[in-house]
Design a protein around this motif. Structure first.
Motif, PDB file in Angstrom:
ATOM      1  N   CYS A   1      -5.168  -3.340  -7.612  1.00 34.61           N
ATOM      2  CA  CYS A   1      -4.440  -2.423  -8.075  1.00 34.61           C
ATOM      3  C   CYS A   1      -4.779  -1.536  -9.477  1.00 34.61           C
ATOM      4  CB  CYS A   1      -3.233  -2.173  -6.647  1.00 34.61           C
ATOM      5  SG  CYS A   1      -3.327  -1.877  -5.278  1.00 34.61           S
TER       6      CYS A   1
ATOM      7  N   PHE B   1       2.383   2.183  -4.077  1.00 29.11           N
ATOM      8  CA  PHE B   1       0.923   2.642  -4.274  1.00 29.11           C
ATOM      9  C   PHE B   1       0.754   3.978  -3.992  1.00 29.11           C
ATOM     10  CE2 PHE B   1      -0.259  -1.542  -6.133  1.00 29.11           C
ATOM     11  CZ  PHE B   1       0.409  -1.532  -6.660  1.00 29.11           C
TER      12      PHE B   1
ATOM     13  N   GLU C   1      -6.080   0.824 -11.141  1.00 25.49           N
ATOM     14  CA  GLU C   1      -6.084   2.681 -10.871  1.00 25.49           C
ATOM     15  C   GLU C   1      -5.232   3.072 -11.922  1.00 25.49           C
ATOM     16  OE1 GLU C   1      -5.150   5.833  -7.433  1.00 25.49           O
ATOM     17  OE2 GLU C   1      -6.312   3.654  -6.991  1.00 25.49           O
TER      18      GLU C   1
ATOM     19  N   SER D   1       1.052  -1.483  -0.021  1.00 22.33           N
ATOM     20  CA  SER D   1       0.423   0.160  -0.140  1.00 22.33           C
ATOM     21  C   SER D   1       0.985   1.407   0.112  1.00 22.33           C
ATOM     22  CB  SER D   1      -1.110  -0.372   1.063  1.00 22.33           C
ATOM     23  OG  SER D   1      -0.401   0.199   2.348  1.00 22.33           O
TER      24      SER D   1
ATOM     25  N   ARG E   1       0.959   7.183  -6.383  1.00 21.41           N
ATOM     26  CA  ARG E   1      -0.198   7.559  -6.668  1.00 21.41           C
ATOM     27  C   ARG E   1       0.307   9.419  -6.830  1.00 21.41           C
ATOM     28  NH1 ARG E   1      -3.001   5.695  -2.976  1.00 21.41           N
ATOM     29  NH2 ARG E   1      -3.957   4.731  -4.738  1.00 21.41           N
TER      30      ARG E   1
END
Length: 372
Positions: free
Chosen positions: A321, A276, A324, A273, A280
């Motif tokens: 994921c 990402f 996205e 997490s 992001r």
């Protein structure tokens, strides 16, 4: 040719099961629609619906608007007339779900739990499931428990042959089920996740699981393909780069060494997490790592598509994921496609978080449906 009474009963049972399956896929359906979808006679459908209603698995649900004649009755599934528990058991956590006969998720829970072969672990697991079922209010409708284990599971011999994640070999499945007071079925986690992803799919499909190890499952003619040695779908050990990175299996260049979730999480302190989140936020280093990952993944997915000539579902923690962050993957796949500039065959996971547990629960659902 004369049909024997035994064969005639088998045909009737199969028609009844198929009728229920069709109703479970529908919110509401009429008897006429069932005759058309199943290519069965009106009297056969009428009898099947009557029997399923008496069993409490189907209910009347009003009527359809009149088209000039008698209004047709609508029927709906009573999906939660029976329920099943699914368990996703990993090295560091346990996920538990409750599903209905249609595979719909009714309840779920997850928590950190370090795996151990000590008796206290299995007692805790049994107690956890009992508390989960009691809280659901469905104790009197439980069909059983399905357990997804990370590794190669031999259900016929009742053995977990090998699990790299749990560091186990040739362990009786009874060790995992001994403290659970319901009928249990065990299968490999990647195969279980595939069952959940394949639900409602006709024909052929490939599931690619992108977790801390890479695995998958193969659907052929509507059935899960296990292979001669129960290893079908072990895509993580396809050679992607000859002489490349060392895989945990000891060989070099395996897909697992390039496309497991650890390839990404190792660049973010062990947290996928976190990787990402940094991606992001526009971190240039993470973008470069992600592009390299996707280039390797595109080669693997293209190979699967060419080999099986069917759709490919990308799942697991990385797969969760891709909706996205995966548009670049589609572009890379379109470039690699040797037949047409298209990547629409790649599907995102429908159940990225709880697929293995749901698939495990579905083994109990399927056993119930086939036994009607």
């Amino acid at each position: 040719m004369t049909i024997s009474p035994a064969n005639n009963m088998d045909v009737k049972r199969r028609n009844r099961v198929n009728t229920l399956r069709c109703i479970l896929k529908s919110d509401r359906v009429s008897q006429m629609e069932l005759t058309q979808k199943l290519a069965l006679s009106w009297p056969t459908i009428l009898q099947n619906v009557k029997e399923l209603t008496e069993l409490g698995l189907v209910r009347e649900d009003g009527v359809y608007a009149s088209t000039g004649g008698r209004k047709a009755k609508a029927y709906a599934p009573v999906g939660d007339a029976r329920v099943a528990v699914g368990v996703d058991l990993t090295a560091d956590h346990v996920g538990v779900v409750l599903t209905d006969l249609g595979g719909n998720l009714l309840k779920q829970a997850t928590g950190a739990l370090r795996f151990s072969m000590e008796e206290i672990y299995f007692k805790y697991l049994g107690g956890l499931l009992q508390r989960f079922v009691e809280a659901s209010g469905a104790a009197d409708r439980i069909l059983g428990v399905g357990i997804a284990l990370p590794g190669i599971v031999d259900g016929e011999r009742g053995v977990l042959r090998e699990s790299h994640a749990l560091e186990l070999r040739n362990v009786p499945l009874s060790r995992f089920t001994q403290q659970i007071p319901w009928p249990c079925r065990c299968l490999g986690a990647a195969h279980a996740a595939g069952l959940a992803e394949f639900r409602g799919v006709d024909g052929d499909m490939v599931y690619l699981s992108l977790d801390d190890t890479v695995g998958g499952a193969i659907l052929r003619d509507g059935s899960l393909c296990l292979g001669d040695h129960l290893r079908a779908g072990e895509f993580g050990h396809m050679t992607l780069v000859p002489g490349g990175r060392r895989c945990w299996c000891g060989k070099a260049g395996c897909l697992d060494a390039y496309c497991s979730a650890k390839v990404l999480s190792d660049h973010a302190g062990g947290s996928l997490s976190a990787f990402f989140e940094e991606l992001r936020s526009g971190d240039a280093g993470k973008r470069e790592i992600w592009r390299e990952y996707l280039e390797h993944l595109a080669a693997a997915v293209n190979n699967l598509h060419v080999a099986f000539d069917c759709g490919v579902i990308a799942g697991g923690r990385v797969g969760a994921c891709l909706e996205e962050f995966g548009e670049l993957l589609r572009a890379l796949l379109a470039e690699r496609n040797p037949f047409e500039q298209d990547a629409s065959y790649l599907k995102w996971s429908r159940r990225p978080q709880e697929a293995a547990a749901v698939g495990a629960a579905l083994t109990q659902v399927e056993a119930f449906l086939e036994g009607l």
